[in-house]
Scaffold this motif. Sequence first.
Motif, PDB file in Angstrom:
ATOM      1  N   ASP A   1       8.373  23.336 -31.127  1.00  0.00           N
ATOM      2  CA  ASP A   1       7.593  22.487 -32.022  1.00  0.00           C
ATOM      3  C   ASP A   1       7.265  23.276 -33.289  1.00  0.00           C
ATOM      4  OD1 ASP A   1       6.146  20.400 -33.072  1.00  0.00           O
ATOM      5  OD2 ASP A   1       4.787  20.184 -31.368  1.00  0.00           O
TER       6      ASP A   1
ATOM      7  N   THR B   1       8.525  17.600 -28.867  1.00  0.00           N
ATOM      8  CA  THR B   1       9.719  17.504 -28.020  1.00  0.00           C
ATOM      9  C   THR B   1       9.377  17.147 -26.578  1.00  0.00           C
ATOM     10  OG1 THR B   1       9.613  19.900 -27.630  1.00  0.00           O
ATOM     11  CG2 THR B   1      11.010  19.136 -29.446  1.00  0.00           C
ATOM     12  N   SER B   2       8.156  16.687 -26.337  1.00  0.00           N
ATOM     13  CA  SER B   2       7.776  16.304 -24.976  1.00  0.00           C
ATOM     14  C   SER B   2       7.030  14.974 -25.054  1.00  0.00           C
ATOM     15  CB  SER B   2       6.928  17.405 -24.320  1.00  0.00           C
ATOM     16  OG  SER B   2       5.765  17.661 -25.074  1.00  0.00           O
TER      17      SER B   2
END
Length: 262
Positions: A16, A53-54
């Motif tokens: 991130d 990204t999650s």
Amino acid sequence: NAIGGIDVPVPCRLQDHWYYPDENGEYPIKVLEPGVRHMDGDWALWYARSRLTSSVFDRERRQQQVLEAIWRKARSLELLPRIPELWSQFDSMISTDMDLTTVLELAQIFFRLDSQNVRFRNIGRQQVIPWTTPHGGSVFLPNWPEMEPVISEALAPVPEGRLWRQLQIVEVWNGSQAADWDQLAADRLLHEGFTAVISPADRQDYAQTRLIDFTGATKGSSIPYLQRMFNVSSENVIVAPDPNMAVQYRLIIGADYQTCPY
């Protein structure tokens, strides 16, 4: 930072933007690979805040990890006598209706807790319903029929199956070339109620993860549960009864081990 940073088992790769700009005014990408990572305040905040990204559900799991790591570090430093001093420092940083007396009562529980008696539960996608507010905001509404069993399990007495697992010791070997994989596996075992001990492996070239059963028992065996946890095929389960062993099972981490189960 006040307790010297924390050590967090990071099972999943995380990438991130950093929240401080560089000299060019751009926000660099930071990456954390799986392993046990020492984090200062900035890294812990980034790890607990990241969602690029999650998902929000994964972020909440990571926030639990950070809280757990703070708890473990504070216990290791025996900070209970310093609570009044620390409270005077943090009182201006937070908003709460708790007074120092209440904080001290909670702190005593905090330091008495056994790690095996701490249970972690998460509300996931299956327990919520996506909804868009009239103003265009994306939120989740509770799916009560799905959420109720999770809450009930969290508040209920420890199930007999978990109590049984606490009595079973799993020795973990890192038979791979990857650093910290044994610690990640041991952390996962602990959260599932097992007692885990880490020992040196006889070698680091295991291609596949293996389970060795020293009990030889069929009734009450944890092998099926461990197989599912670590995705171990029946071909890689070795039954070798040995009443002289101090552990019931041995988990040998191979190169095929998937550190991120989420």
